[in-house]
Design an enzyme around this catalytic site. Structure first.
Site, mmCIF file in Angstrom:
data_model
loop_
_atom_site.group_PDB
_atom_site.id
_atom_site.type_symbol
_atom_site.label_atom_id
_atom_site.label_comp_id
_atom_site.label_asym_id
_atom_site.label_seq_id
_atom_site.Cartn_x
_atom_site.Cartn_y
_atom_site.Cartn_z
ATOM 1 N N LYS A 36 0.849 -1.202 0.000
ATOM 2 C CA LYS A 36 0.000 0.000 0.000
ATOM 3 C C LYS A 36 0.882 1.249 0.000
ATOM 4 C CE LYS A 36 -0.272 -0.300 5.031
ATOM 5 N NZ LYS A 36 -1.107 -0.665 6.181
ATOM 6 N N ARG A 132 -11.046 0.178 15.188
ATOM 7 C CA ARG A 132 -10.876 1.061 14.032
ATOM 8 C C ARG A 132 -11.735 0.511 12.897
ATOM 9 N NH1 ARG A 132 -4.756 1.516 11.825
ATOM 10 N NH2 ARG A 132 -5.338 -0.594 11.242
ATOM 11 N N TYR A 253 15.979 29.837 9.312
ATOM 12 C CA TYR A 253 14.805 30.573 9.771
ATOM 13 C C TYR A 253 14.798 30.756 11.280
ATOM 14 C CZ TYR A 253 12.662 30.202 5.159
ATOM 15 O OH TYR A 253 12.392 30.318 3.841
ATOM 16 N N MET A 301 11.974 24.353 3.007
ATOM 17 C CA MET A 301 11.183 23.604 2.029
ATOM 18 C C MET A 301 12.072 22.793 1.088
ATOM 19 S SD MET A 301 8.402 24.901 -0.792
ATOM 20 C CE MET A 301 7.313 25.707 0.355
HETATM 21 C C1 PLP Z 1 -0.259 -1.791 6.745
HETATM 22 C C2 PLP Z 1 -0.863 -3.003 7.324
HETATM 23 C C3 PLP Z 1 -0.078 -4.115 7.638
HETATM 24 C C4 PLP Z 1 1.430 -4.126 7.561
HETATM 25 O O1 PLP Z 1 1.949 -3.738 8.804
HETATM 26 P P1 PLP Z 1 3.534 -3.590 9.066
HETATM 27 O O2 PLP Z 1 3.629 -3.143 10.465
HETATM 28 O O3 PLP Z 1 4.016 -2.562 8.097
HETATM 29 O O4 PLP Z 1 4.126 -4.922 8.809
HETATM 30 C C5 PLP Z 1 -0.730 -5.255 8.085
HETATM 31 N N1 PLP Z 1 -2.066 -5.286 8.216
HETATM 32 C C6 PLP Z 1 -2.861 -4.231 7.947
HETATM 33 C C7 PLP Z 1 -4.332 -4.324 8.133
HETATM 34 C C8 PLP Z 1 -2.280 -3.045 7.508
HETATM 35 O O5 PLP Z 1 -3.070 -1.986 7.255
#
Ligand code: PLP
Length: 358
Positions: A36, A132, A253, A301
Site C-alpha cells: 500500500k 478502528r 529561519y 522547504m
Molecule cells: C499496513 C498493514 C499491515 C502491515 O503492517 P507492518 O507493520 O508494516 O508490517 C498489516 N495489516 C494491515 C491491516 C495493515 O493496514
C-alpha cells in the site's frame, strides 16, 4: 542532465531478501507482501515486480491502488485491506481478482447481491480491540451464521494488533486468542500478524501473515536477532553550497541555531517538500565520508544545513545520505518524533526513485 541529484535509491534485491527472511519465520503460514501507499514510498510497481516470484499475494489499502497495479501488469490476487466503497466496487473486485475485506455487515449484503459465480474472494475483519475497523466480537457470532452461505473455503478472519511491537504486552495474547478461537469454531483460517508479530509473536501466525515495514528493511521495533534485514531505500542529496560562519552567527529561519564556534555549514538540496521531516531536531544525523554529521538550523522547504566543520575534504556536489544503508530511517524518525513508516511514505514525487539490484 539538469536539476539536482536528489535520489531515493531503491535496492530491489534487498526487498527480495527481506521477504525471504521474514516469510521463513512462519513456514506453516503464507505471507503476503503489503505494498500500500506506493509500497511505503518505494514504488509499488517495482516492488511488486521484484517480488513476483516470492509473494503469492499482495495487499494494498484501497481499490485505486490495486487497479494501478493491474494496469501495470501485476497479475497476483490483491487483498484490499480497507475493503470496497460500493456495490459496484465489489463487482469490479471480482473482475480484477481483488480479495475484499468485509468489515461492516453492509459489505456482506453487497456480496450477496452478486451472482454466486461472480463474487470476489473475501476476508472478514474482526475488531478484537483496535476499534478502528471490523465486526465487533459481540456481533460476529450472529453475523457469521447469518451470512453462512457466503463463507467459502479460503475465507479468512482477519484482525490487527494494537501493540505488536511491544514484546511484553499481554494485549497481543488477548487479541490473538480471541481471533484464533473464533476462526477455529467456524472452521475458517485467520490472519493476525503484521511484521512485528510475524517476527516475535509465533502464536499470531495464521494461514496468512501480512508483511509490511520489515519488507522494506525496518526492524528496529522487531526483537529477533536471527534477522539481518537490509534497508531498501537510501535517500541521498547533494551539497549545493559551503560556507564558514563565525561563532555567534546563526543559520536558517528564526535564527534558531547559533554557532558556538567557527563552523563550516553545508547546504544540502532536500527539504520538507521532498519529505524530509520539518520537525527533525538539531543533531539529527546524516552520513558523509564514512561519518555522521549533524543537522543545524531549521529544515526549509528545499534545503537543509549541516555542520561539517570536522570534515576537511568536503566539497560542493558531495552526496549526503539522509537515511538508508549507513543510517537507519528509524533513527532519523526518532529525531523527528515520528516513525519510519511516516518518513518512508512521505518521500514526495519530486524525489526521483532509482532502482538498483543489490
Ligand atoms: C499496513 C498493514 C499491515 C502491515 O503492517 P507492518 O507493520 O508494516 O508490517 C498489516 N495489516 C494491515 C491491516 C495493515 O493496514
Amino acid at each position: 542532465m539538469f536539476g539536482r541529484s536528489t535520489y531515493a535509491q531503491i535496492n530491489v534485491t534487498a526487498a527480495i531478501d527481506n521477504f525471504r527472511q521474514m516469510s521463513a519465520l512462519a513456514v506453516n503460514s503464507k505471507t503476503l507482501a503489503v505494498i500500500k501507499a506506493d509500497a511505503y514510498g518505494h514504488g509499488a510497481i517495482a516492488i511488486a515486480n521484484a517480488l513476483s516470484d516470492e509473494a503469492e499475494r499482495f495487499a494494498v489499502a484501497f481499490t485505486d491502488e490495486a487497479v494501478h497495479l493491474r494496469e501495470h501488469g501485476i497479475v497476483q490476487p490483491i487483498l484490499l485491506l480497507e475493503g470496497v466503497m460500493s456495490e459496484a466496487e465489489m463487482a469490479l473486485a471480482y473482475e480484477l481478482n481483488f480479495w475484499v475485506m468485509l468489515h461492516r455487515s453492509e459489505h456482506f449484503e453487497w456480496l450477496r447481491s452478486l451472482a454466486p459465480s461472480q463474487r470476489p474472494k473475501v476476508w472478514i475483519k474482526v475488531d478484537t480491540g483496535m476499534h478502528r475497523l471490523g465486526i465487533g466480537l459481540d456481533e460476529i457470532h450472529s453475523v457469521l451464521p447469518e451470512f453462512d452461505d457466503l463463507l467459502i473455503e479460503g475465507t479468512v478472519l482477519c484482525s490487527h494488533l494494537a501493540c505488536a511491537d511491544e514484546k511484553h504486552n499481554s494485549f497481543n495474547i488477548q487479541q490473538s486468542k480471541q481471533l484464533e478461537e473464533l476462526a477455529l469454531s467456524h472452521g475458517l483460517g485467520f490472519s493476525m500478524a503484521n511484521s512485528a508479530a510475524l517476527s516475535q509473536w509465533p502464536m499470531t501466525h495464521g494461514s496468512w501473515n501480512r508483511l509490511g515495514i520489515a519488507l522494506y528493511g525496518c526492524a528496529q521495533s522487531i526483537h529477533n536477532i536471527s534477522l539481518i534485514l537490509k534497508p531498501v531505500m537510501t535517500l541521498t542529496a547533494p551539497i549545493i553550497a559551503l560556507r564558514s560562519i563565525e561563532k555567534g552567527e546563526s543559520v536558517g529561519y528564526a535564527q534558531s541555531w547559533v554557532a558556538q564556534r567557527k563552523t563550516t555549514i553545508a547546504t544540502v538540496a532536500i527539504g520538507y517538500a521532498d519529505g524530509y521531516p520539518r520537525h527533525a531536531r538539531v543533531v539529527t544525523p546524516a552520513w558523509l565520508y564514512h561519518q555522521r554529521i549533524s543537522l543545524v538550523g531549521r529544515v526549509s522547504m528545499d534545503m537543509i544545513t549541516f555542520d561539517v566543520t570536522n570534515l576537511a575534504q568536503v566539497e560542493v556536489k558531495d552526496r549526503v545520505e539522509l537515511w538508508g544503508e549507513h543510517l537507519s530511517v528509524e533513527e532519523v524518525a526518532e529525531c523527528a518524533s515520528t516513525i519510519s513508516y511516516e518518513l518512508l511514505t512521505s518521500v514526495s514525487p519530486r524525489v526521483k526513485r532509482r532502482y538498483v539490484d543489490g
